[in-house]
Design a protein around this motif. Structure first.
Motif, PDB file in Angstrom:
ATOM      1  N   ARG A 132       0.825  -1.212   0.000  1.00 42.75           N
ATOM      2  CA  ARG A 132       0.000   0.000   0.000  1.00 42.75           C
ATOM      3  C   ARG A 132       0.855   1.256   0.000  1.00 42.75           C
ATOM      4  O   ARG A 132       0.382   2.320  -0.363  1.00 42.75           O
ATOM      5  CB  ARG A 132      -0.919  -0.010   1.215  1.00 42.75           C
ATOM      6  N   SER A 133       2.092   1.124   0.413  1.00 39.75           N
ATOM      7  CA  SER A 133       3.005   2.270   0.431  1.00 39.75           C
ATOM      8  C   SER A 133       3.545   2.506  -0.978  1.00 39.75           C
ATOM      9  O   SER A 133       4.159   1.635  -1.572  1.00 39.75           O
ATOM     10  CB  SER A 133       4.161   2.004   1.395  1.00 39.75           C
ATOM     11  N   ARG A 134       3.323   3.720  -1.479  1.00 39.55           N
ATOM     12  CA  ARG A 134       3.794   3.992  -2.841  1.00 39.55           C
ATOM     13  C   ARG A 134       5.315   4.061  -2.906  1.00 39.55           C
ATOM     14  O   ARG A 134       5.900   3.898  -3.956  1.00 39.55           O
ATOM     15  CB  ARG A 134       3.166   5.257  -3.389  1.00 39.55           C
ATOM     16  N   TRP A 135       6.015   4.305  -1.780  1.00 39.05           N
ATOM     17  CA  TRP A 135       7.480   4.344  -1.750  1.00 39.05           C
ATOM     18  C   TRP A 135       8.075   2.953  -1.969  1.00 39.05           C
ATOM     19  O   TRP A 135       9.215   2.827  -2.384  1.00 39.05           O
ATOM     20  CB  TRP A 135       7.984   4.941  -0.444  1.00 39.05           C
ATOM     21  N   LEU A 136       7.317   1.941  -1.684  1.00 42.52           N
ATOM     22  CA  LEU A 136       7.750   0.566  -1.974  1.00 42.52           C
ATOM     23  C   LEU A 136       7.211   0.080  -3.327  1.00 42.52           C
ATOM     24  O   LEU A 136       7.901  -0.593  -4.076  1.00 42.52           O
ATOM     25  CB  LEU A 136       7.277  -0.388  -0.874  1.00 42.52           C
ATOM     26  N   ARG A 137       5.962   0.443  -3.594  1.00 47.20           N
ATOM     27  CA  ARG A 137       5.281  -0.068  -4.777  1.00 47.20           C
ATOM     28  C   ARG A 137       5.873   0.501  -6.071  1.00 47.20           C
ATOM     29  O   ARG A 137       6.145  -0.241  -7.018  1.00 47.20           O
ATOM     30  CB  ARG A 137       3.786   0.239  -4.700  1.00 47.20           C
ATOM     31  N   TRP A 138       6.103   1.799  -6.152  1.00 49.95           N
ATOM     32  CA  TRP A 138       6.571   2.403  -7.398  1.00 49.95           C
ATOM     33  C   TRP A 138       7.958   1.920  -7.823  1.00 49.95           C
ATOM     34  O   TRP A 138       8.126   1.546  -8.980  1.00 49.95           O
ATOM     35  CB  TRP A 138       6.521   3.922  -7.292  1.00 49.95           C
ATOM     36  N   PRO A 139       8.955   1.922  -6.960  1.00 51.31           N
ATOM     37  CA  PRO A 139      10.255   1.407  -7.415  1.00 51.31           C
ATOM     38  C   PRO A 139      10.189  -0.069  -7.850  1.00 51.31           C
ATOM     39  O   PRO A 139      10.839  -0.458  -8.827  1.00 51.31           O
ATOM     40  CB  PRO A 139      11.170   1.564  -6.201  1.00 51.31           C
ATOM     41  N   ALA A 140       9.395  -0.859  -7.137  1.00 47.67           N
ATOM     42  CA  ALA A 140       9.273  -2.273  -7.513  1.00 47.67           C
ATOM     43  C   ALA A 140       8.606  -2.413  -8.877  1.00 47.67           C
ATOM     44  O   ALA A 140       9.033  -3.222  -9.714  1.00 47.67           O
ATOM     45  CB  ALA A 140       8.483  -3.034  -6.456  1.00 47.67           C
ATOM     46  N   ARG A 141       7.572  -1.628  -9.125  1.00 51.64           N
ATOM     47  CA  ARG A 141       6.881  -1.697 -10.419  1.00 51.64           C
ATOM     48  C   ARG A 141       7.754  -1.170 -11.553  1.00 51.64           C
ATOM     49  O   ARG A 141       7.785  -1.745 -12.639  1.00 51.64           O
ATOM     50  CB  ARG A 141       5.575  -0.891 -10.363  1.00 51.64           C
ATOM     51  N   VAL A 142       8.484  -0.075 -11.315  1.00 51.80           N
ATOM     52  CA  VAL A 142       9.364   0.477 -12.350  1.00 51.80           C
ATOM     53  C   VAL A 142      10.466  -0.538 -12.687  1.00 51.80           C
ATOM     54  O   VAL A 142      10.729  -0.814 -13.858  1.00 51.80           O
ATOM     55  CB  VAL A 142       9.968   1.827 -11.895  1.00 51.80           C
ATOM     56  N   TYR A 143      11.093  -1.084 -11.652  1.00 51.33           N
ATOM     57  CA  TYR A 143      12.140  -2.095 -11.868  1.00 51.33           C
ATOM     58  C   TYR A 143      11.574  -3.284 -12.644  1.00 51.33           C
ATOM     59  O   TYR A 143      12.173  -3.748 -13.613  1.00 51.33           O
ATOM     60  CB  TYR A 143      12.708  -2.549 -10.515  1.00 51.33           C
TER      61      TYR A 143
END
Length: 158
Positions: free
Chosen positions: A108-119
Motif C-alpha cells: 500500500r506504500s507507494r514508496w515501496l510499490r513504485w520502485p518495484a513496479r518500475v524495476y
C-alpha cells in the motif's frame, strides 16, 4: 620418444650423419617422410578442385562424431558442475529477490510499490541478451576487483 616427436612435428629426413646422443639409445625407426610429403601434396595450381556442396561442408563442420566423442567427457566434467552451480545459486537468489519485489509491488506504500513496479516493468521489457551484456560489460568491470574477476557472481546475477 624422440623419434616419435620428430616424426610428428618435423616431417623431413634426419640431417646426414645424425646419431643418437647416447650409445645405449637405439637408432630411431622413422617413417618414410618422402611418402608422407607426397601423400599430403596439394594438387597443382592448374588442376581443378571440385567444390563441396553446402551440405557436405556442414557435415564436415558439425557432424564429426569423433570430435564429439572427445569433447563430451570434458563437457560433462567442467560444463555440468558449472551449470549446476549457476542454476542453483541464481534460482535461490532470484526466488528471494522476486518475492521481495512481488510483496513490494502489491504494498500500500507507494514508496515501496513504485520502485518495484518500475524495476519490474523495465527488466520485463528488456531482452535477456541486453541484460546479460549490461551486467557483464557494465557492472563487471566495476565489481571485478571485489569478486576477484570470478565469472560466477556475474553469471548468477545475469
Amino acid at each position: 620418444t624422440w623419434a616419435r616427436l620428430y616424426s610428428d612435428w618435423v616431417p623431413r629426413a634426419l640431417p646426414p650423419g645424425w646419431k643418437p646422443g647416447s650409445k645405449a639409445a637405439p637408432v630411431p625407426q622413422l617413417p618414410d617422410f618422402a611418402a608422407i610429403a607426397a601423400a599430403k601434396e596439394k594438387p597443382a595450381a592448374g588442376a581443378p578442385v571440385a567444390p563441396k556442396s553446402t551440405l557436405a561442408q556442414l557435415a564436415d563442420s558439425f557432424l564429426d562424431w569423433d570430435l564429439y566423442k572427445q569433447a563430451i567427457p570434458d563437457l560433462l566434467r567442467t560444463g555440468l558442475p558449472n551449470t549446476l552451480i549457476l542454476t542453483v545459486c541464481a534460482s535461490v537468489i532470484g526466488l528471494v529477490l522476486g518475492m521481495v519485489l512481488a510483496v513490494a509491488g502489491i504494498s500500500r506504500s507507494r514508496w515501496l510499490r513504485w520502485p518495484a513496479r518500475v524495476y519490474t516493468d523495465i527488466f520485463r521489457g528488456l531482452p535477456e541478451v541486453v541484460i546479460i551484456l549490461l551486467i557483464g560489460l557494465g557492472i563487471g568491470p566495476v565489481v571485478g576487483s571485489l569478486t576477484g574477476n570470478s565469472p560466477y557472481p556475474l553469471g548468477i546475477a545475469a
